[in-house]
Design an enzyme around this catalytic site. Structure first.
Site, PDB file in Angstrom:
ATOM      1  N   ASP A  61       0.731  -1.347   0.070  1.00  0.00           N
ATOM      2  CA  ASP A  61       0.450   0.125   0.047  1.00  0.00           C
ATOM      3  C   ASP A  61       0.951   0.988  -0.102  1.00  0.00           C
ATOM      4  O   ASP A  61       1.668   1.407  -0.897  1.00  0.00           O
ATOM      5  CB  ASP A  61      -0.603  -0.559   1.095  1.00  0.00           C
ATOM      6  CG  ASP A  61      -2.505   0.585   0.917  1.00  0.00           C
ATOM      7  OD1 ASP A  61      -2.222   1.783   0.432  1.00  0.00           O
ATOM      8  OD2 ASP A  61      -3.402   0.375   1.358  1.00  0.00           O
ATOM      9  N   HIS A  99      -3.700   6.006   3.818  1.00  0.00           N
ATOM     10  CA  HIS A  99      -4.826   3.953   3.285  1.00  0.00           C
ATOM     11  C   HIS A  99      -3.727   3.040   3.508  1.00  0.00           C
ATOM     12  O   HIS A  99      -4.364   2.293   4.169  1.00  0.00           O
ATOM     13  CB  HIS A  99      -4.703   4.324   1.881  1.00  0.00           C
ATOM     14  CG  HIS A  99      -5.378   3.649   1.312  1.00  0.00           C
ATOM     15  ND1 HIS A  99      -5.121   2.446   0.748  1.00  0.00           N
ATOM     16  CD2 HIS A  99      -6.406   3.904   1.089  1.00  0.00           C
ATOM     17  CE1 HIS A  99      -5.915   1.852   0.595  1.00  0.00           C
ATOM     18  NE2 HIS A  99      -7.529   2.703   0.492  1.00  0.00           N
ATOM     19  N   SER A 257     -11.954  -1.709   0.332  1.00  0.00           N
ATOM     20  CA  SER A 257     -10.583  -1.276   0.509  1.00  0.00           C
ATOM     21  C   SER A 257     -10.335  -2.478   1.831  1.00  0.00           C
ATOM     22  O   SER A 257      -9.866  -3.107   2.656  1.00  0.00           O
ATOM     23  CB  SER A 257      -9.789  -0.496   0.733  1.00  0.00           C
ATOM     24  OG  SER A 257      -9.144  -0.120  -0.356  1.00  0.00           O
TER      25      SER A 257
END
Length: 437
Positions: A61, A99, A257
């Site tokens: 990520d 994120h 996600s």
């Protein structure tokens, strides 16, 4: 595409004062808004059996902020594959959300400052910073495998899967095959444009990947979850909060996600409980024990159903049960081997009777020599005529079989004709989500 987390308007950081008091080294209970804990019976049915100890989850990520009190004890050094250096323990999210930190928090946050707890708090997190592309994501997968990860989470999606054979970049598919051979489970988000353009998105679309769709607290599929045949299972993804890279805990968000991260946490719990269980069997068990929400039977929103962690931990699954994730991967691998074998067999045998080709060639040469000798003997009985023109020169170099290629050569990394990507930004860069998302 990196999916941006949509957050509710009422977002607040939860300080130390808001965290429940707990004995030293004990995992605090979840916050009231972490509804998936009750739905899965985490505290009652799961944590008494396992909390993920002994399992490393790689998070490919934007990196993870390892300085946060909630994450510091569980984040181990990883790598940054974007060329910026570092070991992955900083979150490089350009959108300032964090994120990668958010996904890691759903898996293994300690809740020590925010009260927000991951479902596998005794697992370790291996952070890998990587842009999304066949080459770079493939390198990230191989790095994770070679550095002890037993689960790999990829909460990213690129909607260019259809330009590749098997809906997967060849370099990434090779890395997935490598992970399967090394007993590592790969989990990825299915995509967030199901109500917009609903394009196939890799790496979820790749053979050998557990593709996860999202649902809400009401048990219904999230409106934007991808509708694709590759979706394997579903997990909570709507009204699911997270911790950003600045240490703020959000009370709501939505996206596949989060569903992928929670599924990776679930796989970590199973692998901790059954450390000798092969990756294939873990995925088979996760799929076979899923609960069927949404349309009856397998569907394109939640696959074979919503994962049930207690059932996956406790119920035995027969070895004959379907295992669609690896069945598809094996089919692709088998097709490759069959293609290679056909070429070799055709080259080894003569069509007319099975004689080795060298013997056939030898016989032909002998016949030509004998015929030539007979011709010269017969010709020698006559007076040779004077040559009427120049003798022919030597023959040129042997020509290759078939017409020479005049266009671009096929890439050795693709099994089909080379295809040009669509105009626009490269697949490896961030892509824009649908409007309002």
């Amino acid at each position: 595409m990196r999916w941006l987390l949509r957050t509710a308007a009422a977002v607040a950081a939860i300080g130390l004062a808001a965290a429940p008091l707990a004995p030293a080294h004990a995992t605090p209970g979840p916050r009231a808004d972490q509804w998936w804990f009750d739905s899965w019976g985490i505290q009652q049915d799961v944590w008494p059996i396992t909390k993920g100890k002994g399992v490393t989850v790689a998070v490919i990520d934007t990196g993870v902020n390892a300085q946060l009190p909630d994450m510091r004890p569980v984040v181990i050094p990883g790598i940054d594959l974007t060329g910026n250096g570092g070991d992955g323990r900083q979150d490089t999210d350009a959108y300032k959300h964090g994120h990668g930190t958010g996904m890691a928090s759903l898996i293994a946050s300690q809740g020590t400052k925010t009260g927000f707890v991951g479902i596998a708090p005794e697992a370790k997190i291996l952070p890998i910073v990587a842009s999304l592309s066949g080459t770079t994501t493939g390198k990230a997968v191989r790095y994770a495998v070679d550095h002890g990860a037993k689960v790999i989470n990829i909460s990213e999606a690129s909607e260019s899967a259809d330009i590749y054979p098997n809906q997967c970049p060849p370099q990434l598919l090779e890395a997935i095959e490598y992970a399967a051979a090394k007993d590592v489970v790969i989990v990825a988000s299915a995509g967030n444009s199901g109500d917009f353009n609903n394009k196939p998105a890799y790496p979820a679309s790749c053979p050998g990947v557990v593709a996860v769709g999202a649902l809400g607290q009401n048990g219904k599929p999230w409106k934007s979850t991808q509708r694709q045949p590759y979706v394997t299972v579903g997990a909570p993804g709507a009204d699911v909060g997270w911790i950003n890279k600045d240490g703020h805990a959000y009370n709501a968000g939505e996206g596949t996600s989060q569903a992928s991260a929670l599924t990776s946490g679930a796989v970590a719990l199973i692998r901790s409980r059954y450390p000798q269980m092969p990756a294939r069997q873990v995925v088979q068990r996760l799929t076979a024990t899923a609960k069927d929400f949404g349309p009856p039977g397998k569907d394109d929103l939640l696959g074979y159903g919503v994962i049930s962690i207690p059932r996956a931990l406790k119920q035995n699954v027969p070895s004959s049960a379907p295992n669609p994730v690896y069945e598809r991967l094996d089919k692709v691998a088998g097709a490759k081997k069959a293609g290679a074998g056909t070429t070799k067999t055709a080259a080894e045998k003569d069509d007319s009777g099975g004689f080795p080709i060298l013997i056939v060639v030898g016989v032909v040469v002998v016949l030509i020599v004998v015929g030539g000798v007979v011709f010269l003997v017969m010709r020698g009985r006559k007076k040779p005529a004077a040559p009427s023109g120049p003798m022919p020169g030597p023959m040129g170099p042997p020509q290759p079989f078939g017409a020479p290629q005049s266009g671009p050569q096929q890439s050795p990394y693709q099994s089909g004709p080379q295809q040009r990507p669509p105009a626009g930004p490269p697949a490896g860069g961030p892509q824009n989500p649908p409007p309002g998302r």
